[in-house]
Design a protein around this motif. Sequence first.
Motif, PDB file in Angstrom:
ATOM      1  N   UNK A  70       6.783   4.549  -1.673  1.00  0.00           N
ATOM      2  CA  UNK A  70       8.124   4.785  -2.239  1.00  0.00           C
ATOM      3  C   UNK A  70       8.293   3.993  -3.319  1.00  0.00           C
ATOM      4  N   UNK A  71       8.056   2.605  -3.297  1.00  0.00           N
ATOM      5  CA  UNK A  71       8.530   1.823  -4.570  1.00  0.00           C
ATOM      6  C   UNK A  71       7.683   1.643  -5.504  1.00  0.00           C
ATOM      7  N   UNK A  72       6.459   2.408  -5.595  1.00  0.00           N
ATOM      8  CA  UNK A  72       5.571   2.456  -6.507  1.00  0.00           C
ATOM      9  C   UNK A  72       4.960   1.324  -6.944  1.00  0.00           C
ATOM     10  N   UNK A  73       4.635   0.297  -5.893  1.00  0.00           N
ATOM     11  CA  UNK A  73       4.139  -0.928  -6.144  1.00  0.00           C
ATOM     12  C   UNK A  73       2.340  -0.919  -5.933  1.00  0.00           C
ATOM     13  N   UNK A  74       1.950   0.328  -5.751  1.00  0.00           N
ATOM     14  CA  UNK A  74       0.400   0.423  -5.727  1.00  0.00           C
ATOM     15  C   UNK A  74      -0.026   0.158  -4.253  1.00  0.00           C
ATOM     16  N   UNK A  75       0.866   0.352  -3.361  1.00  0.00           N
ATOM     17  CA  UNK A  75       0.145  -0.008  -1.959  1.00  0.00           C
ATOM     18  C   UNK A  75       1.322   0.624  -0.947  1.00  0.00           C
ATOM     19  N   UNK A  76       0.669   1.387   0.229  1.00  0.00           N
ATOM     20  CA  UNK A  76       1.752   1.757   1.259  1.00  0.00           C
ATOM     21  C   UNK A  76       1.630   0.689   2.308  1.00  0.00           C
ATOM     22  N   UNK A  77       2.809   0.077   2.444  1.00  0.00           N
ATOM     23  CA  UNK A  77       3.048  -0.773   3.470  1.00  0.00           C
ATOM     24  C   UNK A  77       3.192  -0.556   4.783  1.00  0.00           C
ATOM     25  N   UNK A  78       3.340  -1.436   5.860  1.00  0.00           N
ATOM     26  CA  UNK A  78       3.493  -0.736   7.088  1.00  0.00           C
ATOM     27  C   UNK A  78       4.781  -0.439   7.428  1.00  0.00           C
ATOM     28  N   UNK A 126      -3.481   6.578  12.214  1.00  0.00           N
ATOM     29  CA  UNK A 126      -2.696   5.690  13.040  1.00  0.00           C
ATOM     30  C   UNK A 126      -1.741   4.886  12.669  1.00  0.00           C
ATOM     31  N   UNK A 127      -1.749   4.370  11.559  1.00  0.00           N
ATOM     32  CA  UNK A 127      -0.664   3.639  10.893  1.00  0.00           C
ATOM     33  C   UNK A 127       0.729   4.022  10.859  1.00  0.00           C
ATOM     34  N   UNK A 128       0.440   5.470  10.722  1.00  0.00           N
ATOM     35  CA  UNK A 128       1.911   6.026  10.659  1.00  0.00           C
ATOM     36  C   UNK A 128       2.412   6.330  12.014  1.00  0.00           C
TER      37      UNK A 128
END
Length: 320
Positions: free
Chosen positions: A86-94, A117-119
Motif C-alpha cells: 500500500x505505501x509502496x516501500x518495497x515490502x508487504x508488512x504484516x 497464510x500471512x493474509x
Amino acid sequence: MKKLFALFATATMIFAVGCGDNREDVNPDKPNQGQEQPDKPDQPNAPDPNEHPIPDLPPMKNNSDDVCTSMNDINFMNYCYENLDVNKDGKVTRTEADAVRKIDISNLDVTSIQGLGYFTNLETFICENNPLREAELRLNTKLTSFVFKDCKNLETVLYPKSMTKIADNAFYNCTNLKSITIHKGIIAIGDSAFYGCSRLTSITIPDSVTSIDGYTFQGCSNLTSVYITDIAKWCTIKFYSIYSNPLCHAYNLYFNGVLVTDLVIPDSVTKIESFAFCYCSSLTSINIPNSVTKIGLSAFYDCSSLTSITIPDSVTSVSY
C-alpha cells in the motif's frame, strides 16, 4: 397401500415426466443396463487430509517484516508487491497483509501459494487457470470463498472448516482432481463447483448440505460412488437439476458404506425433494412411508434396476 411390481416404466412415468432442464449439450452418459455393481467400492477410507496438522507459517527471510519473502513463487510474489504494498516501500508488512480481504492471482502461471497464510483476514481467494498442484488454505480462517477454475494440475486443496459453502465454479474443469473432502459444516455447494472434474471417482456428501446448485457434477464422467450417512437428510437436499446430483454419473449410492439396493425412506421424511434419487441404478426396491405426502420432480428418474415400489395413500402430490 398401492404397490407396483416390476413396473420400471410406470415408475418413470410417475416420478420422471420432464427433467426440468432446458440447457443444451448437457446429456450425461446413460447407465449401462448390464453394468455390474462394484464389489469393493472406492470409498475414501484414508484419514481426512484436513485432519493433518496445520503447517506453521513459512519464515520471512532476514527477519524482515515482509510477508513476500516467505513466498517461493516469483509470480505470486510479484503480484503481492504490485497490488498489496500500500505505501509502496518495497515490502508487504504484516499490517498490510492483515488488511487484505481479496486476492485474485488468475492466469499468472502460479505454481505455489506458499505464504498465503500471512493474509489472516482473507475472505475471497481466486486462483483460476494456474498450474499449481496443491493449495493449503487452512491458515486463512476468515476465508468464505475460493475458486480454482481451470487449474488442471490441481490434486489437493485443504481449506478451513469454518467455511459453509463451496463456491460457484470452485473446481470447474480441475481435471486432475481425484478427491476432495466436503466438511460437515458445508451447507451449500454452488453452481458448477465440480463441473468437468473427470478424474473424480467418488464423493461424500455430508449431512449438513441442504442445497446443491446448477450443474455441479456435470462432466464428472468417472464418478462411480456417492456416500451419505443419513437417508432422511439426503431426501431433503434441494437439487437445482439432475446435474446437481452426483448420481447423474455415479449411479451407485452408499449409506454408511453399504450399497443401497432396497431403499427404505425413514418415517421422519414428509417430502422427497426433486432429483433426490435420479439415475440411482443400484436401487431395486423402494418403500415410502405414510409420513410422505409429496414427491418432487424426477425424484426417481431412470432408476433402471427398480422392480418394486410401495407408494402410500398419504402421497397427495407428485411433481412432473
